[in-house]
Design an enzyme around this catalytic site. Structure first.
Site, PDB file in Angstrom:
ATOM      1  N   CYS A 187       0.797  -1.223   0.000  1.00 42.70           N
ATOM      2  CA  CYS A 187       0.000   0.000   0.000  1.00 42.70           C
ATOM      3  C   CYS A 187       0.834   1.280   0.000  1.00 42.70           C
ATOM      4  CB  CYS A 187      -0.935   0.003   1.200  1.00 42.70           C
ATOM      5  SG  CYS A 187      -1.905  -1.510   1.372  1.00 42.70           S
ATOM      6  N   ASN A 208     -10.226  -0.063  -1.360  1.00 39.00           N
ATOM      7  CA  ASN A 208      -8.792  -0.100  -1.096  1.00 39.00           C
ATOM      8  C   ASN A 208      -8.097  -0.726  -2.300  1.00 39.00           C
ATOM      9  OD1 ASN A 208      -6.189  -0.779  -0.244  1.00 39.00           O
ATOM     10  ND2 ASN A 208      -6.818  -1.195   1.856  1.00 39.00           N
ATOM     11  N   HIS A 253      -3.102   6.905   2.056  1.00 45.03           N
ATOM     12  CA  HIS A 253      -3.528   5.616   1.520  1.00 45.03           C
ATOM     13  C   HIS A 253      -5.001   5.424   1.823  1.00 45.03           C
ATOM     14  CE1 HIS A 253      -4.181   1.469   0.739  1.00 45.03           C
ATOM     15  NE2 HIS A 253      -4.169   1.111   2.006  1.00 45.03           N
TER      16      HIS A 253
END
Length: 312
Positions: free
Chosen positions: A113, A268, A238
């Site tokens: 990530c 995500n 993020h």
């Protein structure tokens, strides 16, 4: 030259959209539960035949077109991803071939990530060292390919997409020093492993680490970039989920900044999440030219990388 600058960005998401109601037909969940727990309402899902390289190339082509550069001008291509299935040629090589980049350094970076911000820092370092003049930096992931659709704690999170940026040498440093690091003792809190390969995580460990340790690190990135949090025009974290994004932004104290919340419509997307959210903000024209923005990736490996970047 004394540094580098962000020249242009681009993003791409697959056409197929999966809603929370669609997920409720697969597992025991509901739109209300997902919205309340993680803030996500929709996510984009790539087709079976749509690869990570496909996603990356679409976003990269858009960023390159916006930069005004030719493929032959690029001497560094970095692709951050954690879901590529082919090892060689790597994704960067596939993207370069499709865009017509004739040569240069072509590398994939695996930091999950936080991959894009790690890659952006490496591009900045290469330019500062004189090893590159124009770099293409991409974050691309096909998270739904590693999703366990029977696990309601993780399948509600993931989406697919890509974001890209062109970075060039500049007499004025417009990409600030990176603050990066990790908590390797907690690294197994996020996993993409097994046969078949599947994404899993210890959500509470990730949540505690992110909301208690990362706000101070985000402030450190601002300090190293010579900007007070209250002077930031945008904060692009993020896109994990809103229960993580909002506490970090609140504790950072960026009271005048636009906080990216692309996770609501994109889910995500791992390494794609920061450049995807950034590109959408810039496309909307809501950040003034030259204004400071905090880009801060974190997550898998319990790693992080953040820096202040001036809006192109």
């Amino acid at each position: 030259m004394s540094g580098s600058r962000l020249v242009a960005t681009g993003h791409y998401q697959p056409a197929k959209i999966m809603t929370n109601d669609d997920l409720a037909e697969l597992v025991d969940t509901s739109d209300e539960w997902i919205s309340k727990r993680v803030g996500i309402r929709t996510r984009h899902v790539a087709e079976d035949g749509e690869s990570v390289a496909d996603l990356a190339t679409h976003a990269a082509a858009k960023a390159l077109a916006g930069s005004g550069l030719n493929p032959s001008d690029l001497d560094l291509v970095l692709v951050a991803t954690c879901t590529q299935t082919e090892r060689a040629p790597n994704v960067a090589s596939r993207v370069a071939a499709r865009l017509g980049v004739p040569g240069g350094a072509l590398m994939d970076l695996g930091a999950s990530c936080s991959g894009f911000t790690h890659a952006l820092a490496q591009a900045d370092h290469a330019i500062r060292a004189g090893a590159a003049t124009h770099a293409l930096v991409v974050g691309a992931d096909k998270m739904t390919a590693v999703t366990d659709w029977t696990d309601r704690t993780t399948c509600v999170l993931t989406g697919d997409g890509a974001g890209a940026a062109v970075v060039s040498a500049s007499e004025e440093a417009r990409i600030g020093p990176v603050v990066w690091g990790s908590a390797p003792e907690l690294g197994r809190a996020v996993r993409i492993e097994g046969a078949p390969t599947r994404f899993s995580q210890d959500g509470q460990t990730v949540y505690r680490w992110a909301t208690t340790r990362l706000p101070a690190i985000a402030r450190q990135a601002c300090e190293r970039g010579g900007v007070r949090p209250e002077d930031l025009a945008a904060v692009v974290l993020h896109q994990a989920n809103l229960r993580i994004i909002d506490p970090i932004a609140d504790k950072l104290g960026a009271v005048n900044a636009i906080v990216a919340r692309d996770v609501v419509e994109s889910g995500n997307t791992s390494a794609a999440s920061v450049p995807l959210a950034l590109s959408k903000l810039l496309e909307r024209g809501v950040v003034p030219q030259g204004a400071p923005m905090l880009l801060f990736g974190f997550g898998g490996n319990l790693s992080y990388a953040g820096m202040v970047v001036r809006c192109p």
